[in-house]
Design an enzyme around this catalytic site. Structure first.
Site, mmCIF file in Angstrom:
data_model
loop_
_atom_site.group_PDB
_atom_site.id
_atom_site.type_symbol
_atom_site.label_atom_id
_atom_site.label_comp_id
_atom_site.label_asym_id
_atom_site.label_seq_id
_atom_site.Cartn_x
_atom_site.Cartn_y
_atom_site.Cartn_z
ATOM 1 N N SER A 47 -8.470 -5.081 4.889
ATOM 2 C CA SER A 47 -8.994 -4.795 3.549
ATOM 3 C C SER A 47 -9.399 -6.021 2.729
ATOM 4 C CB SER A 47 -7.988 -3.961 2.742
ATOM 5 O OG SER A 47 -7.737 -2.748 3.400
ATOM 6 N N ASP B 184 0.832 -1.207 0.000
ATOM 7 C CA ASP B 184 0.000 0.000 0.000
ATOM 8 C C ASP B 184 0.868 1.259 0.000
ATOM 9 O OD1 ASP B 184 -2.299 1.469 0.006
ATOM 10 O OD2 ASP B 184 -2.761 1.175 2.116
ATOM 11 N N ASN C 39 -10.552 -2.623 -6.308
ATOM 12 C CA ASN C 39 -9.711 -1.763 -7.163
ATOM 13 C C ASN C 39 -10.299 -1.570 -8.560
ATOM 14 O OD1 ASN C 39 -6.537 -2.915 -5.764
ATOM 15 N ND2 ASN C 39 -7.760 -1.140 -5.229
HETATM 16 C C1 FPP Z 1 -1.761 0.097 -3.446
HETATM 17 O O1 FPP Z 1 -1.310 1.426 -3.438
HETATM 18 C C2 FPP Z 1 -1.213 -0.638 -4.573
HETATM 19 C C3 FPP Z 1 -1.943 -1.221 -5.582
HETATM 20 C C4 FPP Z 1 -3.407 -1.149 -5.651
HETATM 21 C C5 FPP Z 1 -1.306 -1.914 -6.710
HETATM 22 C C6 FPP Z 1 -0.104 -2.717 -6.398
HETATM 23 C C7 FPP Z 1 0.670 -2.918 -7.639
HETATM 24 C C8 FPP Z 1 2.001 -2.914 -7.757
HETATM 25 C C9 FPP Z 1 2.935 -2.803 -6.616
HETATM 26 C C10 FPP Z 1 2.635 -2.996 -9.099
HETATM 27 C C11 FPP Z 1 2.476 -4.260 -9.858
HETATM 28 C C12 FPP Z 1 2.631 -5.476 -9.049
HETATM 29 C C13 FPP Z 1 3.095 -6.648 -9.509
HETATM 30 C C14 FPP Z 1 2.980 -7.832 -8.635
HETATM 31 C C15 FPP Z 1 3.706 -6.819 -10.802
HETATM 32 P P1 FPP Z 1 -2.388 2.590 -3.620
HETATM 33 O O2 FPP Z 1 -2.507 2.889 -5.068
HETATM 34 O O3 FPP Z 1 -3.666 2.200 -2.944
HETATM 35 O O4 FPP Z 1 -1.687 3.767 -2.854
HETATM 36 P P2 FPP Z 1 -2.398 4.935 -2.000
HETATM 37 O O5 FPP Z 1 -3.112 4.260 -0.863
HETATM 38 O O6 FPP Z 1 -1.244 5.757 -1.540
HETATM 39 O O7 FPP Z 1 -3.318 5.660 -2.911
#
Ligand code: FPP
Length: 246
Positions: free
Chosen positions: A197, A21, A69
């Site tokens: 979550s 996250d 998401n």
């Molecule tokens: C949460 O941060 C992250 C995600 C919803 C996506 C995770 C994806 C990756 C790390 C990249 C691809 C992964 C792989 C396995 C190839 P957020 O967007 O919710 O951050 P925020 O809470 O700061 O808005």
């Protein structure tokens, strides 16, 4: 002594689950678009998985995309799917070099065709690797998974394969998408949020939870090692008394 050397190899968690996250906030701090955070999240994925292999962790599961998401802005969803395809494509060799078997859980039928195909290919290619299983939770939510397991069991009862009384915790566990894995013993969430979550709700019943302020793109193997060292200091009682477990 390095952090890796401080880890007791006889007390390793067999399965580590991670909620990655903070990508969006990391990008925002730098005045960039959210996608920039996800792109740099991949660097953290690579280092964490390599670190897990080096430490001898047999199972690591990453929450890469939740059912919820799908409700994000369309452009971000598309960028995440593209990133996933590109990363799987690019990293299959690294997985092979490290003896990592790729696995995926979630409602994969919702993924774009190209993404699903790339995933299936990499899963197939790495299927004989046995050092570590990397599971990506994709289009995943725990309540969805529990409902699916309940449906599977109801179907078996209806077809006369099992009786309602045959349903117990073990059979239920085996009916989940993680049926062939041990439950996670350590769950790490980055970015200072204290929530589960909708992630592996059944499987995390006895997991030790570890929260760090670090945003996911800044997370590295040393952070994983700190979490494991912290986990190893905890007394896991499973409902018993301290005297009983010691
Ligand atoms: C949460 O941060 C992250 C995600 C919803 C996506 C995770 C994806 C990756 C790390 C990249 C691809 C992964 C792989 C396995 C190839 P957020 O967007 O919710 O951050 P925020 O809470 O700061 O808005």
């Amino acid at each position: 002594m390095s952090l890796l050397d401080q880890i007791d190899k006889n007390k390793l968690p067999k399965h580590v689950a991670v909620i990655m996250d903070g990508n969006g906030r990391w990008a925002k701090e730098k005045g960039k678009l959210r996608v920039f955070g996800h792109q740099n999240g991949v660097v953290a994925v690579r280092d964490t998985v390599e670190g897990a292999v080096a430490a001898g962790i047999p199972f690591i599961t990453l929450y890469a995309f939740s059912t919820e998401n799908w409700n994000r802005p369309k452009l971000e969803v598309m960028a995440l799917m593209e990133l996933l395809v590109a990363t799987i494509n690019k990293e299959t060799k690294t997985l092979m070099d490290n003896g990592v078997r790729l696995n995926a859980i979630g409602n994969l039928s919702l993924l774009p065709e190209r993404c699903r195909r790339q995933l299936e290919e990499a899963i197939h290619k790495t299927s004989a690797n046995s050092r570590c299983t990397l599971t990506l939770a994709l289009s995943y939510s725990s309540r969805w998974e529990i409902v699916e397991a309940a449906k599977k069991l109801a179907q078996k009862v209806q077809e006369g394969d099992i009786a309602p009384d045959d349903i117990n915790e073990q059979l239920f566990s085996e009916s989940l998408t993680t049926g062939d894995m041990p439950d996670p013993e350590l769950m790490i969430r980055t970015s200072g949020e204290f929530r589960i979550s909708n992630y592996l709700l059944w499987q995390l019943a006895y997991a030790e939870l570890y929260f760090t302020q670090k945003l996911w793109p800044d997370f590295r193997r040393e952070d994983l090692y700190e979490a494991i060292i912290d986990y190893q200091k905890r007394e896991r009682r499973f409902g018993m008394t301290s005297e009983q477990v010691n």
